[in-house]
Scaffold this active site. Sequence first.
Site, PDB file in Angstrom:
ATOM      1  N   ARG A 109     -17.222  16.474  14.059  1.00  0.00           N
ATOM      2  CA  ARG A 109     -17.611  16.959  15.387  1.00  0.00           C
ATOM      3  C   ARG A 109     -18.432  18.244  15.264  1.00  0.00           C
ATOM      4  O   ARG A 109     -19.421  18.428  15.978  1.00  0.00           O
ATOM      5  CB  ARG A 109     -16.365  17.209  16.235  1.00  0.00           C
ATOM      6  CG  ARG A 109     -16.652  17.747  17.622  1.00  0.00           C
ATOM      7  CD  ARG A 109     -17.234  16.687  18.534  1.00  0.00           C
ATOM      8  NE  ARG A 109     -16.210  15.790  19.035  1.00  0.00           N
ATOM      9  CZ  ARG A 109     -16.453  14.800  19.888  1.00  0.00           C
ATOM     10  NH1 ARG A 109     -17.697  14.569  20.316  1.00  0.00           N
ATOM     11  NH2 ARG A 109     -15.483  14.009  20.293  1.00  0.00           N
TER      12      ARG A 109
ATOM     13  N   THR B 171       6.540  -6.203   2.218  1.00  0.00           N
ATOM     14  CA  THR B 171       7.750  -5.698   1.570  1.00  0.00           C
ATOM     15  C   THR B 171       8.988  -6.184   2.310  1.00  0.00           C
ATOM     16  O   THR B 171       9.976  -6.598   1.693  1.00  0.00           O
ATOM     17  CB  THR B 171       7.733  -4.159   1.546  1.00  0.00           C
ATOM     18  OG1 THR B 171       6.532  -3.721   0.910  1.00  0.00           O
ATOM     19  CG2 THR B 171       8.938  -3.604   0.816  1.00  0.00           C
TER      20      THR B 171
ATOM     21  N   GLU C  11     -10.451  -0.724  11.387  1.00  0.00           N
ATOM     22  CA  GLU C  11     -11.047  -1.587  10.369  1.00  0.00           C
ATOM     23  C   GLU C  11     -10.881  -3.073  10.706  1.00  0.00           C
ATOM     24  O   GLU C  11     -10.154  -3.443  11.618  1.00  0.00           O
ATOM     25  CB  GLU C  11     -10.427  -1.297   9.000  1.00  0.00           C
ATOM     26  CG  GLU C  11      -8.957  -1.638   8.896  1.00  0.00           C
ATOM     27  CD  GLU C  11      -8.378  -1.324   7.528  1.00  0.00           C
ATOM     28  OE1 GLU C  11      -9.142  -1.040   6.588  1.00  0.00           O
ATOM     29  OE2 GLU C  11      -7.138  -1.368   7.401  1.00  0.00           O
TER      30      GLU C  11
ATOM     31  N   THR D 165       4.398   2.708   5.475  1.00  0.00           N
ATOM     32  CA  THR D 165       3.013   2.253   5.585  1.00  0.00           C
ATOM     33  C   THR D 165       2.255   3.173   6.532  1.00  0.00           C
ATOM     34  O   THR D 165       2.796   3.566   7.569  1.00  0.00           O
ATOM     35  CB  THR D 165       2.925   0.804   6.099  1.00  0.00           C
ATOM     36  OG1 THR D 165       1.575   0.504   6.471  1.00  0.00           O
ATOM     37  CG2 THR D 165       3.808   0.573   7.316  1.00  0.00           C
TER      38      THR D 165
ATOM     39  N   GLY E  91       0.822  -1.204   0.000  1.00  0.00           N
ATOM     40  CA  GLY E  91       0.000   0.000   0.000  1.00  0.00           C
ATOM     41  C   GLY E  91       0.856   1.254   0.000  1.00  0.00           C
ATOM     42  O   GLY E  91       1.869   1.320   0.689  1.00  0.00           O
TER      43      GLY E  91
ATOM     44  N   LYS F  46     -23.344  16.231  26.931  1.00  0.00           N
ATOM     45  CA  LYS F  46     -22.507  16.391  25.745  1.00  0.00           C
ATOM     46  C   LYS F  46     -23.389  16.527  24.504  1.00  0.00           C
ATOM     47  O   LYS F  46     -24.376  15.807  24.354  1.00  0.00           O
ATOM     48  CB  LYS F  46     -21.558  15.201  25.593  1.00  0.00           C
ATOM     49  CG  LYS F  46     -20.439  15.189  26.625  1.00  0.00           C
ATOM     50  CD  LYS F  46     -19.332  14.227  26.235  1.00  0.00           C
ATOM     51  CE  LYS F  46     -18.165  14.307  27.209  1.00  0.00           C
ATOM     52  NZ  LYS F  46     -17.056  13.412  26.831  1.00  0.00           N
TER      53      LYS F  46
ATOM     54  N   ASP G 163      -0.123   2.283   8.315  1.00  0.00           N
ATOM     55  CA  ASP G 163      -0.655   1.483   9.420  1.00  0.00           C
ATOM     56  C   ASP G 163       0.202   1.529  10.681  1.00  0.00           C
ATOM     57  O   ASP G 163      -0.272   1.177  11.761  1.00  0.00           O
ATOM     58  CB  ASP G 163      -0.825   0.023   8.984  1.00  0.00           C
ATOM     59  CG  ASP G 163      -1.796  -0.128   7.833  1.00  0.00           C
ATOM     60  OD1 ASP G 163      -2.761   0.650   7.776  1.00  0.00           O
ATOM     61  OD2 ASP G 163      -1.597  -1.022   6.988  1.00  0.00           O
TER      62      ASP G 163
ATOM     63  N   GLY H 208       5.629  -2.080   3.813  1.00  0.00           N
ATOM     64  CA  GLY H 208       5.197  -2.679   5.066  1.00  0.00           C
ATOM     65  C   GLY H 208       5.734  -4.078   5.270  1.00  0.00           C
ATOM     66  O   GLY H 208       6.777  -4.447   4.714  1.00  0.00           O
TER      67      GLY H 208
ATOM     68  N   ARG I 247       0.728  -4.993  -4.893  1.00  0.00           N
ATOM     69  CA  ARG I 247       0.829  -6.199  -4.068  1.00  0.00           C
ATOM     70  C   ARG I 247       1.099  -7.350  -5.027  1.00  0.00           C
ATOM     71  O   ARG I 247       0.437  -7.481  -6.053  1.00  0.00           O
ATOM     72  CB  ARG I 247      -0.455  -6.413  -3.277  1.00  0.00           C
ATOM     73  CG  ARG I 247      -0.794  -5.211  -2.379  1.00  0.00           C
ATOM     74  CD  ARG I 247      -1.939  -5.522  -1.432  1.00  0.00           C
ATOM     75  NE  ARG I 247      -2.412  -4.325  -0.757  1.00  0.00           N
ATOM     76  CZ  ARG I 247      -1.827  -3.749   0.285  1.00  0.00           C
ATOM     77  NH1 ARG I 247      -0.715  -4.273   0.766  1.00  0.00           N
ATOM     78  NH2 ARG I 247      -2.336  -2.666   0.836  1.00  0.00           N
TER      79      ARG I 247
END
EC number: 2.7.1.11
Length: 322
Positions: free
Chosen positions: A155, A106, A223, A126, A12, A214, A128, A103, A73
């Site tokens: 928000r 790799t 994810e 990466t 990625g 609130k 991530d 990542g 990939r």
Amino acid sequence: MSKKIGILTSGGDAPGMNSAISFLTKSALSLGFEPYLIFDGYSGIIARKILPAKNFPYNGISSFGGTAIGSSRFPEFKKEEVQNKAVEILSEIGISSLVVVGGDGTYNGGYKLHLKGIKVIALPGTIDNDIQFTDYTIGFDTALNTIVETIDKLRDTANSHRRCFVVEVMGRHCQDLALYSAMATGSEILITNTNILSPEEVSQKVLEQFAKGKPSVIVTITENILPNLKEFAAKIEELTKISTRSLEVGHTQRGGRPSAFDRILAAKMAMKAMELINQDKSGLAISYLDGKIQTFDIAKVVSNPVRKTNDLVLEINKINQN
């Protein structure tokens, strides 16, 4: 020692990869090496998409997101016959050293080539942030800022309508993007692979937050946890009777102009990689740990799980509910 060096990005894409490409190329040239750019990751070796870097506009790309030499990939690279073919092609060209940016996939590919005699140095690229022995990977900071900007905007509208928003962010199996974006935005509820909550549990927490006065509640989730984000949000609305919306931040996290931090991190790592190649080193991974650029054996990196931040997840969940 051959003076030809290959440079590739794989997996990625991540903001800051172009800075790595640029500084790898410039550092290589300054040390008297002949850098080659390999397009589209490991598949580019097999497809012979390999060009001298001097024929590529490597200057001025550091400010752009993505990777100018492409990425992909390439699961076929797990096959030994494909790895052998890659070594054969690199040897034909005279490339004896390779710098890979990406990542864990790799890193694994680079490690295999290292075992077969190619001198390999790996850079963590990466969003991530899931590479062991480095506090930050190239691209993480930019992606994190993209998420924070998105949640900040949500928000604003959530406050106006007294809504709950369920926001899903990337990270694969690493919770850092969710964790640190929740810290930065004050998300009231954080769900990660180490802190999974049911719709009923989330609904109870949402009601508690609104009972405190609130005007909105943000639920941040990493994810690969929920089978259906919209259904999860709909269930919360059904249980709480509070207007609830969902948003998958998606691939915008991968794009955008890289932050100054990511550009500088990539540049420093690239310079260190070329320093190691100039010393005829191989099988090493560059990291940024405890405020310093460091190196570790690739074998050690690929054989270790991602660092744990479970205690921090629980602490942030507790703090942000006040």
